[in-house]
Design a protein around this motif. Structure first.
Motif, PDB file in Angstrom:
ATOM      1  N   GLU A  11      10.338  -9.847   8.338  1.00 13.69           N
ATOM      2  CA  GLU A  11      11.118  -9.949   7.103  1.00 13.69           C
ATOM      3  C   GLU A  11      10.266  -9.573   5.904  1.00 13.69           C
ATOM      4  OE1 GLU A  11      14.771 -11.328   5.071  1.00 13.69           O
ATOM      5  OE2 GLU A  11      14.303 -10.792   7.146  1.00 13.69           O
ATOM      6  N   GLU A  12       9.028 -10.072   5.867  1.00 14.34           N
ATOM      7  CA  GLU A  12       8.141  -9.794   4.739  1.00 14.34           C
ATOM      8  C   GLU A  12       7.778  -8.323   4.648  1.00 14.34           C
ATOM      9  OE1 GLU A  12       4.744 -12.270   5.204  1.00 14.34           O
ATOM     10  OE2 GLU A  12       5.900 -14.139   5.151  1.00 14.34           O
ATOM     11  N   ARG A  13       7.587  -7.681   5.797  1.00 17.94           N
ATOM     12  CA  ARG A  13       7.092  -6.306   5.815  1.00 17.94           C
ATOM     13  C   ARG A  13       8.196  -5.269   5.939  1.00 17.94           C
ATOM     14  NH1 ARG A  13       1.622  -6.322   4.382  1.00 17.94           N
ATOM     15  NH2 ARG A  13       0.762  -8.328   5.107  1.00 17.94           N
ATOM     16  N   GLY A  14       9.447  -5.710   6.000  1.00 20.36           N
ATOM     17  CA  GLY A  14      10.546  -4.763   6.117  1.00 20.36           C
ATOM     18  C   GLY A  14      10.613  -4.062   7.451  1.00 20.36           C
ATOM     19  N   LEU A  15      10.167  -4.740   8.519  1.00 19.51           N
ATOM     20  CA  LEU A  15      10.197  -4.164   9.858  1.00 19.51           C
ATOM     21  C   LEU A  15      11.545  -4.441  10.512  1.00 19.51           C
ATOM     22  CD1 LEU A  15       6.675  -5.375  11.062  1.00 19.51           C
ATOM     23  CD2 LEU A  15       7.276  -3.075  10.278  1.00 19.51           C
ATOM     24  N   PRO A  16      11.932  -3.641  11.509  1.00 23.90           N
ATOM     25  CA  PRO A  16      13.173  -3.931  12.243  1.00 23.90           C
ATOM     26  C   PRO A  16      13.128  -5.316  12.864  1.00 23.90           C
ATOM     27  CG  PRO A  16      12.338  -1.740  12.802  1.00 23.90           C
ATOM     28  CD  PRO A  16      11.273  -2.414  11.989  1.00 23.90           C
ATOM     29  N   GLY A  17      14.279  -5.973  12.933  1.00 23.69           N
ATOM     30  CA  GLY A  17      14.326  -7.332  13.456  1.00 23.69           C
ATOM     31  C   GLY A  17      13.868  -7.446  14.885  1.00 23.69           C
ATOM     32  N   GLU A  18      14.011  -6.355  15.660  1.00 24.82           N
ATOM     33  CA  GLU A  18      13.607  -6.388  17.061  1.00 24.82           C
ATOM     34  C   GLU A  18      12.168  -5.942  17.278  1.00 24.82           C
ATOM     35  OE1 GLU A  18      15.864  -2.502  16.291  1.00 24.82           O
ATOM     36  OE2 GLU A  18      15.992  -4.608  15.723  1.00 24.82           O
ATOM     37  N   ALA A  19      11.421  -5.694  16.187  1.00 26.77           N
ATOM     38  CA  ALA A  19      10.046  -5.199  16.313  1.00 26.77           C
ATOM     39  C   ALA A  19       9.157  -6.228  17.001  1.00 26.77           C
ATOM     40  CB  ALA A  19       9.474  -4.862  14.941  1.00 26.77           C
ATOM     41  N   THR A  20       8.296  -5.745  17.890  1.00 27.47           N
ATOM     42  CA  THR A  20       7.286  -6.589  18.545  1.00 27.47           C
ATOM     43  C   THR A  20       5.959  -5.859  18.497  1.00 27.47           C
ATOM     44  OG1 THR A  20       7.789  -5.634  20.715  1.00 27.47           O
ATOM     45  CG2 THR A  20       8.952  -7.657  20.102  1.00 27.47           C
ATOM     46  N   GLY A  21       4.881  -6.609  18.650  1.00 27.03           N
ATOM     47  CA  GLY A  21       3.559  -6.014  18.629  1.00 27.03           C
ATOM     48  C   GLY A  21       2.666  -6.748  17.654  1.00 27.03           C
ATOM     49  N   VAL A  22       1.630  -6.058  17.184  1.00 22.21           N
ATOM     50  CA  VAL A  22       0.643  -6.656  16.289  1.00 22.21           C
ATOM     51  C   VAL A  22       0.569  -5.816  15.019  1.00 22.21           C
ATOM     52  CG1 VAL A  22      -1.746  -7.360  16.012  1.00 22.21           C
ATOM     53  CG2 VAL A  22      -0.646  -7.550  18.258  1.00 22.21           C
ATOM     54  N   ILE A  48      -0.997  -4.402  11.578  1.00 19.94           N
ATOM     55  CA  ILE A  48      -2.275  -4.164  10.901  1.00 19.94           C
ATOM     56  C   ILE A  48      -2.100  -4.523   9.432  1.00 19.94           C
ATOM     57  CG2 ILE A  48      -3.981  -2.451  10.227  1.00 19.94           C
ATOM     58  CD1 ILE A  48      -3.379  -0.910  12.737  1.00 19.94           C
ATOM     59  N   VAL A  49      -2.713  -5.607   9.004  1.00 19.29           N
ATOM     60  CA  VAL A  49      -2.676  -6.016   7.603  1.00 19.29           C
ATOM     61  C   VAL A  49      -3.663  -5.186   6.799  1.00 19.29           C
ATOM     62  CG1 VAL A  49      -2.980  -7.941   6.006  1.00 19.29           C
ATOM     63  CG2 VAL A  49      -1.986  -8.342   8.265  1.00 19.29           C
ATOM     64  N   ASP A  50      -4.858  -4.989   7.364  1.00 14.64           N
ATOM     65  CA  ASP A  50      -5.903  -4.175   6.722  1.00 14.64           C
ATOM     66  C   ASP A  50      -6.666  -3.465   7.833  1.00 14.64           C
ATOM     67  OD1 ASP A  50      -8.093  -3.084   5.409  1.00 14.64           O
ATOM     68  OD2 ASP A  50      -8.444  -4.850   4.166  1.00 14.64           O
ATOM     69  N   PRO A  51      -6.738  -2.130   7.804  1.00 14.79           N
ATOM     70  CA  PRO A  51      -7.416  -1.418   8.891  1.00 14.79           C
ATOM     71  C   PRO A  51      -8.938  -1.520   8.849  1.00 14.79           C
ATOM     72  CG  PRO A  51      -6.701   0.138   7.238  1.00 14.79           C
ATOM     73  CD  PRO A  51      -6.158  -1.205   6.824  1.00 14.79           C
ATOM     74  N   GLY A  52      -9.488  -1.997   7.725  1.00 17.91           N
ATOM     75  CA  GLY A  52     -10.936  -2.037   7.616  1.00 17.91           C
ATOM     76  C   GLY A  52     -11.505  -0.637   7.428  1.00 17.91           C
ATOM     77  N   LEU A  53     -12.797  -0.559   7.222  1.00 13.65           N
ATOM     78  CA  LEU A  53     -13.440   0.729   6.942  1.00 13.65           C
ATOM     79  C   LEU A  53     -13.349   1.672   8.131  1.00 13.65           C
ATOM     80  CD1 LEU A  53     -15.048   2.357   4.867  1.00 13.65           C
ATOM     81  CD2 LEU A  53     -17.142   1.371   5.801  1.00 13.65           C
ATOM     82  N   VAL A  54     -13.681   1.178   9.331  1.00 10.28           N
ATOM     83  CA  VAL A  54     -13.661   2.027  10.520  1.00 10.28           C
ATOM     84  C   VAL A  54     -12.232   2.425  10.875  1.00 10.28           C
ATOM     85  CG1 VAL A  54     -14.245   2.172  12.972  1.00 10.28           C
ATOM     86  CG2 VAL A  54     -15.797   1.020  11.384  1.00 10.28           C
ATOM     87  N   GLY A  55     -11.313   1.465  10.850  1.00 15.47           N
ATOM     88  CA  GLY A  55      -9.921   1.757  11.174  1.00 15.47           C
ATOM     89  C   GLY A  55      -9.316   2.793  10.243  1.00 15.47           C
ATOM     90  N   ALA A  56      -9.626   2.698   8.940  1.00 15.09           N
ATOM     91  CA  ALA A  56      -9.101   3.668   7.982  1.00 15.09           C
ATOM     92  C   ALA A  56      -9.643   5.057   8.267  1.00 15.09           C
ATOM     93  CB  ALA A  56      -9.458   3.236   6.563  1.00 15.09           C
ATOM     94  N   ARG A  57     -10.900   5.138   8.689  1.00 17.07           N
ATOM     95  CA  ARG A  57     -11.501   6.449   8.967  1.00 17.07           C
ATOM     96  C   ARG A  57     -10.864   7.146  10.166  1.00 17.07           C
ATOM     97  NH1 ARG A  57     -18.011   5.159   8.214  1.00 17.07           N
ATOM     98  NH2 ARG A  57     -18.013   5.218   5.908  1.00 17.07           N
ATOM     99  N   VAL A  58     -10.393   6.360  11.137  1.00 15.20           N
ATOM    100  CA  VAL A  58      -9.791   6.980  12.325  1.00 15.20           C
ATOM    101  C   VAL A  58      -8.292   7.196  12.165  1.00 15.20           C
ATOM    102  CG1 VAL A  58     -11.578   6.012  13.810  1.00 15.20           C
ATOM    103  CG2 VAL A  58      -9.409   4.773  13.523  1.00 15.20           C
ATOM    104  N   GLY A  59      -7.739   6.802  11.001  1.00 12.95           N
ATOM    105  CA  GLY A  59      -6.339   7.109  10.732  1.00 12.95           C
ATOM    106  C   GLY A  59      -5.374   5.958  10.751  1.00 12.95           C
ATOM    107  N   LEU A  60      -5.842   4.726  10.897  1.00 14.07           N
ATOM    108  CA  LEU A  60      -4.936   3.573  10.870  1.00 14.07           C
ATOM    109  C   LEU A  60      -4.577   3.216   9.425  1.00 14.07           C
ATOM    110  CD1 LEU A  60      -6.594   1.294  13.581  1.00 14.07           C
ATOM    111  CD2 LEU A  60      -4.585   2.776  13.825  1.00 14.07           C
ATOM    112  N   PRO A  92      -2.416   0.282   6.715  1.00 10.50           N
ATOM    113  CA  PRO A  92      -1.757  -1.021   6.600  1.00 10.50           C
ATOM    114  C   PRO A  92      -0.265  -0.875   6.876  1.00 10.50           C
ATOM    115  CG  PRO A  92      -3.195  -0.612   4.713  1.00 10.50           C
ATOM    116  CD  PRO A  92      -3.123   0.677   5.471  1.00 10.50           C
ATOM    117  N   GLY A  93       0.290  -1.794   7.646  1.00  8.60           N
ATOM    118  CA  GLY A  93       1.698  -1.721   7.999  1.00  8.60           C
ATOM    119  C   GLY A  93       1.968  -1.095   9.350  1.00  8.60           C
ATOM    120  N   ASP A  94       0.942  -0.438   9.938  1.00 10.67           N
ATOM    121  CA  ASP A  94       1.102   0.080  11.308  1.00 10.67           C
ATOM    122  C   ASP A  94       1.282  -1.084  12.273  1.00 10.67           C
ATOM    123  OD1 ASP A  94       0.836   2.671  10.464  1.00 10.67           O
ATOM    124  OD2 ASP A  94      -1.215   2.939  11.164  1.00 10.67           O
ATOM    125  N   VAL A  95       2.078  -0.849  13.311  1.00 11.92           N
ATOM    126  CA  VAL A  95       2.282  -1.862  14.351  1.00 11.92           C
ATOM    127  C   VAL A  95       1.693  -1.338  15.651  1.00 11.92           C
ATOM    128  CG1 VAL A  95       3.980  -3.161  15.694  1.00 11.92           C
ATOM    129  CG2 VAL A  95       4.384  -2.723  13.257  1.00 11.92           C
TER     130      VAL A  95
END
Length: 465
Positions: free
Chosen positions: A392-403, A405-417, A419-422
């Motif tokens: 609800e907070e992130r505007g995701l579909p109601g049936e969405a499942t998974g984890v 990403i609140v913050d991809p961090g430095l390494v995650g951002a470099r590889v293309g992740l 915020p908001g990715d599931v």
């Protein structure tokens, strides 16, 4: 000639009795009645409509290519990030003697300095009590309010009818307080004025222009029926299609602000569905198109608990018709958290009714925030398990499942992740809990294949470690 005049008089006398009795009361009987005017309503309402000046600081990149029509698209992220001050101008409506004001989120949202200027030119600072970007509403408190401020009463907007005379009061283009008149030209306009599709609006042809946002739409008694929020236009000016947020929703915002809430809490449906068109209505056996057909139900949905199932068509909430998902959410929001709503629905050729307990989005399973450590393949990754509240907070579909990403961090951002990715799978193994994902990332060695959901699209990110 005399015979002709006698005939005309006789004809007039014979026609006079055919005039309806109700029309006799509409004939002006004095010079004052002939000079009908909105002036008394304007005098009563305008002191409660204020001008709002808001200031916010945003980060902006200063690129040497910004003004170059060719290179600016190639160097969008080039240049130093510097803070920049943005000013916004809008309107607001005082709703209580102690200085409670309603305005639009897009006028005061994230503002650091808010000034409210009254009709008599007195100025006050104000602070945001509660705001919501999806509904585009914000409730303010005027600091050091006199305590006897002119204010408008809220009218039940469910009683408003198409064709009613209305006045729009605000500060268009910063020229000063202005009043324009028109009629209510449409009701239940959902998704027409807001890109997020959550909107539910009263439509009016009273001219509304930039700067009117947050201003008042009042009836001929001077009661507030809506808060002006947007227009449909190609030129930037008014084309006679303006939208106002109904007073019924404003009342819920004020109630929650007085309860001390800083974020608007709307009831959770746990439903995905779509409006019923003509072709679908014929297939379902409905006489006329209308309602919302349920396509997916979350197991914890209060509608599911009440007995509604996939394939049912929800047609009414508390006796009022609903024809789109935003309309249904609006009706639930007006009823408020903790209330019980009467929901009418259609199943197998019969209309039925159940009582639904309106609840907030549940935190089950727990979101369990996790940050991956140094030994992880992607250190510094901030994760949350997706549950109905997170969705609800992130505007995701109601049936969405998974984890999430609140913050991809430095390494995650470099590889293309982003915020908001599931993240839904790692190396083809499904993951639905944040702690499980963090554990998997600590054990992978050579190959990392991440299955993602990004803005509704399935993606795969492949990395070599």
């Amino acid at each position: 000639m005399k015979r002709f005049a006698t005939f005309c008089l006789a004809a007039m006398l014979s026609v006079a009795p055919l005039v309806p009795a109700w029309a006799e009361g509409l004939v002006p009987r004095s010079r004052a009645e002939m000079a009908l005017s909105f002036a008394p309503v304007v005098r009563a309402a305008t002191p409660a409509v204020v001008n709002i000046y808001a200031k916010r600081v945003v980060a902006a990149r200063q690129s040497p290519f910004a003004n170059d029509p060719f290179f600016r698209d190639f160097f969008q992220n080039f240049g130093q990030v510097r803070p920049q001050v943005q000013n916004s101008l809008g309107s607001g409506v005082v709703l209580s003697a102690d200085g409670i004001v309603v305005s639009n989120y897009h006028v005061v949202g994230q503002a650091e300095d808010i000034r409210v200027v009254l009709n008599d030119r007195r100025e006050f600072t104000a602070r945001v009590l509660l705001s919501d970007a999806d509904s585009d509403l914000a409730i303010l408190q005027i600091e050091d309010a006199p305590g006897d401020m002119a204010h408008l009463d809220l009218r039940d907007s469910d009683d408003v009818e198409v064709g009613e005379l209305v006045l729009a009061i605000g500060n268009p283009f910063g020229v000063g307080q202005t009043v324009s008149s028109g009629i209510v030209s449409g009701l239940a306009r959902s998704g027409a004025a807001m890109g997020n599709g959550r909107g539910y609006f009263i439509q009016t042809d009273a001219p509304i222009n930039p700067g009117n946002s947050g201003g008042a739409l009042v009836d001929t008694n001077g009661d507030l029926i809506g808060v002006n929020t947007s227009i449909l236009t190609r030129s930037g000016g008014s084309n006679g299609i303006g939208f106002a947020i109904p007073a019924a929703l404003v009342a819920q915002f004020v109630a929650q602000a007085k309860q001390g809430k800083s974020r608007f809490e709307r009831p959770w449906a746990g439903i995905s569905g779509q409006e019923v068109d003509a072709a679908m209505a014929e297939t379902l056996g409905l006489d006329v198109p209308g309602g919302v057909i349920v396509a997916h139900l979350h197991p914890e949905s209060p509608f599911a608990q009440a007995g509604i199932d996939v394939g049912d068509v929800i047609r009414e909430v508390d006796g009022l018709a609903v024809n789109t998902p935003p309309e249904m959410i609006f009706r639930m929001s007006v009823a408020g958290l903790g209330a019980k709503a009467r929901v009418g629905f259609y199943r197998n050729g019969k209309d039925r009714e159940v009582t639904v307990q309106l609840i907030g989005a549940p935190e089950t399973p727990p979101r369990n925030p996790v940050t991956t450590g140094r030994d992880s393949a992607l250190p510094g990754l901030r994760l949350e398990t997706i549950n109905p509240a997170v969705a609800e907070e992130r505007g995701l579909p109601g049936e969405a499942t998974g984890v999430l990403i609140v913050d991809p961090g430095l390494v995650g951002a470099r590889v293309g992740l982003l915020p908001g990715d599931v993240i839904q799978a790692i190396n083809d193994v499904p993951v639905v809990r944040s702690e499980a994902l963090a554990e998997v990332l600590s054990s992978v060695t050579r190959r990392l294949e991440i299955g993602l959901l990004r803005q509704g699209r399935q993606m795969v990110l492949r990395l070599r470690l």
